[in-house]
Design a protein around this motif. Structure first.
Motif, PDB file in Angstrom:
ATOM      1  N   MET A  30     -16.628  19.575  24.776  1.00 21.27           N
ATOM      2  CA  MET A  30     -17.640  20.432  25.045  1.00 21.27           C
ATOM      3  C   MET A  30     -17.188  21.487  26.209  1.00 21.27           C
ATOM      4  N   GLN A  31     -16.685  20.811  27.422  1.00 21.88           N
ATOM      5  CA  GLN A  31     -16.089  21.341  28.334  1.00 21.88           C
ATOM      6  C   GLN A  31     -14.844  22.125  28.109  1.00 21.88           C
ATOM      7  N   LYS A  42     -16.191  25.377  26.284  1.00 21.93           N
ATOM      8  CA  LYS A  42     -16.764  26.277  27.294  1.00 21.93           C
ATOM      9  C   LYS A  42     -15.612  27.153  27.867  1.00 21.93           C
ATOM     10  N   TYR A  77     -28.320  28.004  31.590  1.00 19.86           N
ATOM     11  CA  TYR A  77     -27.083  27.137  31.541  1.00 19.86           C
ATOM     12  C   TYR A  77     -27.581  25.884  31.094  1.00 19.86           C
ATOM     13  N   SER A  78     -26.383  25.004  30.622  1.00 25.45           N
ATOM     14  CA  SER A  78     -26.759  23.725  30.320  1.00 25.45           C
ATOM     15  C   SER A  78     -26.163  22.560  31.185  1.00 25.45           C
ATOM     16  N   GLU A  79     -26.818  21.503  31.102  1.00 21.60           N
ATOM     17  CA  GLU A  79     -26.504  20.236  32.196  1.00 21.60           C
ATOM     18  C   GLU A  79     -26.367  19.115  31.227  1.00 21.60           C
ATOM     19  N   TRP A  80     -25.547  18.368  31.242  1.00 22.64           N
ATOM     20  CA  TRP A  80     -25.516  16.811  30.732  1.00 22.64           C
ATOM     21  C   TRP A  80     -26.414  15.924  31.298  1.00 22.64           C
ATOM     22  N   ARG A 115     -27.449  17.252  26.178  1.00 20.67           N
ATOM     23  CA  ARG A 115     -27.584  18.406  27.069  1.00 20.67           C
ATOM     24  C   ARG A 115     -28.934  18.849  27.021  1.00 20.67           C
ATOM     25  N   GLU A 131     -22.607  25.018  32.379  1.00 17.34           N
ATOM     26  CA  GLU A 131     -22.132  24.999  30.942  1.00 17.34           C
ATOM     27  C   GLU A 131     -22.678  26.041  30.131  1.00 17.34           C
ATOM     28  N   ASP A 132     -21.934  26.876  29.356  1.00 17.57           N
ATOM     29  CA  ASP A 132     -22.429  27.992  28.463  1.00 17.57           C
ATOM     30  C   ASP A 132     -23.372  28.775  29.161  1.00 17.57           C
ATOM     31  N   ASP A 183     -15.242  29.766  36.865  1.00 17.96           N
ATOM     32  CA  ASP A 183     -14.335  29.873  35.723  1.00 17.96           C
ATOM     33  C   ASP A 183     -14.280  31.446  35.248  1.00 17.96           C
ATOM     34  N   HIS A 226     -18.420  15.185  25.900  1.00 18.18           N
ATOM     35  CA  HIS A 226     -18.612  16.081  26.975  1.00 18.18           C
ATOM     36  C   HIS A 226     -17.409  16.608  27.219  1.00 18.18           C
TER      37      HIS A 226
END
Length: 213
Positions: free
Chosen positions: A13-14, A17, A67-70, A75, A193-194, A157, A10
């Motif tokens: 990946m952060q 990103k 977008y993506s979430e964990w 994800r 994310e992304d 971001d 995680h």
């Protein structure tokens, strides 16, 4: 052990990103700026005058977010949608049939998931070609970039991407122009994310000639 590996994945990946949007936007900025410079350089002679216009601008439209979430150790890809509203300034630099159009606005984005809604600064830089069949009306369209930056109402971001416009302008009394543009944007979004965003809407501005270069 599995939980520890998931946490490291995680964090990795952060980190990726955080790096990806900035690099991609910088690459797009270099390409589009090179195109704009070549466009303005070739057809214009040294004696051509550059007229400048500035005034208030307002934007509104709709956007869709992806977008993506964990979720535990993997994800999940999610989608959302909402509206945006913005207000600020537009600056136009006009030379012959070419227009360099720049905006600076404070934009509010809504979304079904409140965590994805945010307010932030947005800047656009677009090169347009103008066609004027009549003295009081002209049409213009072009391609450029947009950038999202802090200050923002939440952790953001930053983002940015491609900005396309097509619209019309109306020469009013004295040195005033009214600009009506249909806009489309595709790029990176600073929440999730992304995250990417597709947006389309309307920009209206009233700009006044303030001089020439």
């Amino acid at each position: 052990m599995k939980q520890g590996n998931a946490a490291l994945t995680h964090l990795h990946m952060q980190s990726r990103k955080a790096r990806r949007p900035a690099g991609r936007v910088a690459a797009m900025a270099f390409i589009v700026c090179a195109l704009l410079l070549s466009t303005f350089q070739n057809p214009l002679r040294a004696e051509e005058l550059f007229f400048t216009y500035i005034g208030p601008a307002f934007s509104t439209g709709m956007h869709s977010l992806h977008y993506s979430e964990w979720a535990t150790s993997h994800r999940e890809t999610k989608s959302d949608s909402g509206n945006y509203f913005g207000g600020g300034l537009m600056l136009n630099i006009v030379a012959n049939n070419l227009i360099g159009s720049f905006t600076m606005q404070y934009v509010a984005n809504t979304a079904g998931n409140s965590a994805m809604a945010v307010q932030h600064m947005q800047y656009t830089a677009t090169g347009k070609y103008m066609y004027a069949p009549w003295e009081t009306v002209f049409f213009a369209g072009g391609l450029g970039l947009y950038f999202d930056t802090p200050p923002a109402t939440k952790s953001y971001d930053g983002g940015g991407g491609i900005n396309a416009t097509i619209g019309a302008g109306f020469n009013m009394m004295r040195d005033w122009r009214v600009i009506v543009d249909l806009t489309g944007k595709y790029g990176f979004y600073g929440r999730g994310e992304d995250a990417t965003r597709i947006a389309y809407g309307l920009t209206i501005a009233a700009i006044m000639k303030i001089g020439r270069l």
